[in-house]
Design a protein around this motif. Structure first.
Motif, PDB file in Angstrom:
ATOM      1  N   UNK A 158       0.820  -1.288   0.124  1.00  0.00           N
ATOM      2  CA  UNK A 158      -0.180   0.202  -0.167  1.00  0.00           C
ATOM      3  C   UNK A 158       0.739   1.353  -0.137  1.00  0.00           C
ATOM      4  N   UNK A 159       0.219   2.315   0.138  1.00  0.00           N
ATOM      5  CA  UNK A 159       0.706   3.807   0.005  1.00  0.00           C
ATOM      6  C   UNK A 159       0.654   4.215   1.577  1.00  0.00           C
ATOM      7  N   UNK A 160       1.936   4.424   2.028  1.00  0.00           N
ATOM      8  CA  UNK A 160       1.836   5.163   3.644  1.00  0.00           C
ATOM      9  C   UNK A 160       1.868   6.559   3.331  1.00  0.00           C
ATOM     10  N   UNK A 161       0.569   6.940   3.894  1.00  0.00           N
ATOM     11  CA  UNK A 161       0.192   8.519   3.815  1.00  0.00           C
ATOM     12  C   UNK A 161      -0.454   8.669   5.173  1.00  0.00           C
ATOM     13  N   UNK A 162      -0.146   9.852   5.683  1.00  0.00           N
ATOM     14  CA  UNK A 162      -0.819  10.267   6.882  1.00  0.00           C
ATOM     15  C   UNK A 162      -0.703   9.129   8.129  1.00  0.00           C
ATOM     16  N   UNK A 163       0.226   8.203   8.252  1.00  0.00           N
ATOM     17  CA  UNK A 163       0.409   7.307   9.117  1.00  0.00           C
ATOM     18  C   UNK A 163      -0.470   6.100   8.840  1.00  0.00           C
ATOM     19  N   UNK A 175       4.942 -11.260  -8.882  1.00  0.00           N
ATOM     20  CA  UNK A 175       5.492 -11.336  -7.340  1.00  0.00           C
ATOM     21  C   UNK A 175       4.637 -10.686  -6.507  1.00  0.00           C
ATOM     22  N   UNK A 176       4.045  -9.438  -6.801  1.00  0.00           N
ATOM     23  CA  UNK A 176       3.335  -8.426  -6.272  1.00  0.00           C
ATOM     24  C   UNK A 176       2.565  -7.486  -7.247  1.00  0.00           C
ATOM     25  N   UNK A 177       1.662  -6.999  -6.529  1.00  0.00           N
ATOM     26  CA  UNK A 177       1.028  -5.838  -7.058  1.00  0.00           C
ATOM     27  C   UNK A 177       0.904  -4.568  -6.146  1.00  0.00           C
ATOM     28  N   UNK A 178       1.530  -3.472  -6.573  1.00  0.00           N
ATOM     29  CA  UNK A 178       1.831  -2.453  -5.710  1.00  0.00           C
ATOM     30  C   UNK A 178       0.701  -1.249  -6.261  1.00  0.00           C
ATOM     31  N   UNK A 179       0.350  -0.358  -5.461  1.00  0.00           N
ATOM     32  CA  UNK A 179      -0.395   0.802  -5.735  1.00  0.00           C
ATOM     33  C   UNK A 179       0.226   1.727  -6.939  1.00  0.00           C
ATOM     34  N   UNK A 180      -0.430   1.859  -8.055  1.00  0.00           N
ATOM     35  CA  UNK A 180       0.022   3.051  -8.987  1.00  0.00           C
ATOM     36  C   UNK A 180      -0.613   4.146  -8.542  1.00  0.00           C
ATOM     37  N   UNK A 181       0.359   5.096  -7.680  1.00  0.00           N
ATOM     38  CA  UNK A 181      -0.136   6.214  -7.073  1.00  0.00           C
ATOM     39  C   UNK A 181      -0.416   7.378  -8.266  1.00  0.00           C
ATOM     40  N   UNK A 212      -1.785  11.533  -8.869  1.00  0.00           N
ATOM     41  CA  UNK A 212      -1.119  12.934  -8.618  1.00  0.00           C
ATOM     42  C   UNK A 212      -1.930  13.398  -7.241  1.00  0.00           C
ATOM     43  N   UNK A 213      -3.145  12.818  -6.983  1.00  0.00           N
ATOM     44  CA  UNK A 213      -3.868  13.102  -5.673  1.00  0.00           C
ATOM     45  C   UNK A 213      -3.470  12.439  -4.775  1.00  0.00           C
ATOM     46  N   UNK A 214      -2.902  11.327  -4.612  1.00  0.00           N
ATOM     47  CA  UNK A 214      -2.147  10.721  -3.926  1.00  0.00           C
ATOM     48  C   UNK A 214      -0.988  11.308  -3.314  1.00  0.00           C
ATOM     49  N   UNK A 215      -0.027  11.704  -4.301  1.00  0.00           N
ATOM     50  CA  UNK A 215       1.092  12.456  -4.258  1.00  0.00           C
ATOM     51  C   UNK A 215       0.703  13.890  -3.290  1.00  0.00           C
ATOM     52  N   UNK A 216      -0.382  14.439  -3.804  1.00  0.00           N
ATOM     53  CA  UNK A 216      -0.740  15.719  -3.079  1.00  0.00           C
ATOM     54  C   UNK A 216      -1.051  15.366  -1.651  1.00  0.00           C
ATOM     55  N   UNK A 217      -1.791  14.132  -1.378  1.00  0.00           N
ATOM     56  CA  UNK A 217      -2.159  13.842  -0.075  1.00  0.00           C
ATOM     57  C   UNK A 217      -0.750  13.601   0.897  1.00  0.00           C
ATOM     58  N   UNK A 218       0.126  12.746   0.169  1.00  0.00           N
ATOM     59  CA  UNK A 218       1.667  12.677   1.007  1.00  0.00           C
ATOM     60  C   UNK A 218       2.104  14.019   1.056  1.00  0.00           C
ATOM     61  N   UNK A 219       2.029  14.764   0.219  1.00  0.00           N
ATOM     62  CA  UNK A 219       2.893  16.190   0.594  1.00  0.00           C
ATOM     63  C   UNK A 219       1.967  17.019   1.716  1.00  0.00           C
ATOM     64  N   UNK A 220       0.763  16.958   1.670  1.00  0.00           N
ATOM     65  CA  UNK A 220      -0.150  17.565   2.822  1.00  0.00           C
ATOM     66  C   UNK A 220       0.243  16.573   4.139  1.00  0.00           C
ATOM     67  N   UNK A 221       0.319  15.620   4.338  1.00  0.00           N
ATOM     68  CA  UNK A 221       0.537  14.698   5.212  1.00  0.00           C
ATOM     69  C   UNK A 221       1.935  15.014   5.855  1.00  0.00           C
ATOM     70  N   UNK A 222       2.851  15.143   5.053  1.00  0.00           N
ATOM     71  CA  UNK A 222       4.147  15.457   5.422  1.00  0.00           C
ATOM     72  C   UNK A 222       4.292  16.837   5.946  1.00  0.00           C
TER      73      UNK A 222
END
Length: 87
Positions: A10-15, A37-43, A45-55
């Motif tokens: 998953x994406x680790x955003x905001x804890x 061997x895995x499927x990971x989230x394709x983040x 722009x909204x995910x990136x913005x959420x990560x920046x805001x959480x940071x």
């Protein structure tokens, strides 16, 4: 034969771990076997913005943490990365 090493998918955003906002994933392929061997989230722009805001929100708490405590946290992170370098 390689050993399966568990990891977050998953994406680790905001804890919190979460999928990408649109649910899309990227398949990770083992080049030696061509097996998925895995499927990971394709983040998105909204995910990136959420990560920046959480940071930005977390920065205030980090800034208020005494330097000694910050150095202990960073040292422990280094130790864990070193212990897990093989994986």
């Amino acid at each position: 034969m390689s050993e399966y090493i568990p990891f977050s998918q998953g994406l680790y955003i905001g804890g919190k771990w979460r999928p990408s906002s649109d649910g899309r994933v990227i398949e990770v392929v083992d080049p030696s076997t061509e097996a998925v061997i895995a499927a990971v989230p394709d983040a998105t722009l909204a995910d990136a913005a959420a990560a920046v805001e959480a940071a930005a929100q977390a920065a205030a708490g980090w800034r208020e943490t005494p330097p000694r405590k910050r150095s202990e946290i960073l040292r422990r992170c280094f130790e864990l990365m070193t212990e897990r370098a093989e994986t």
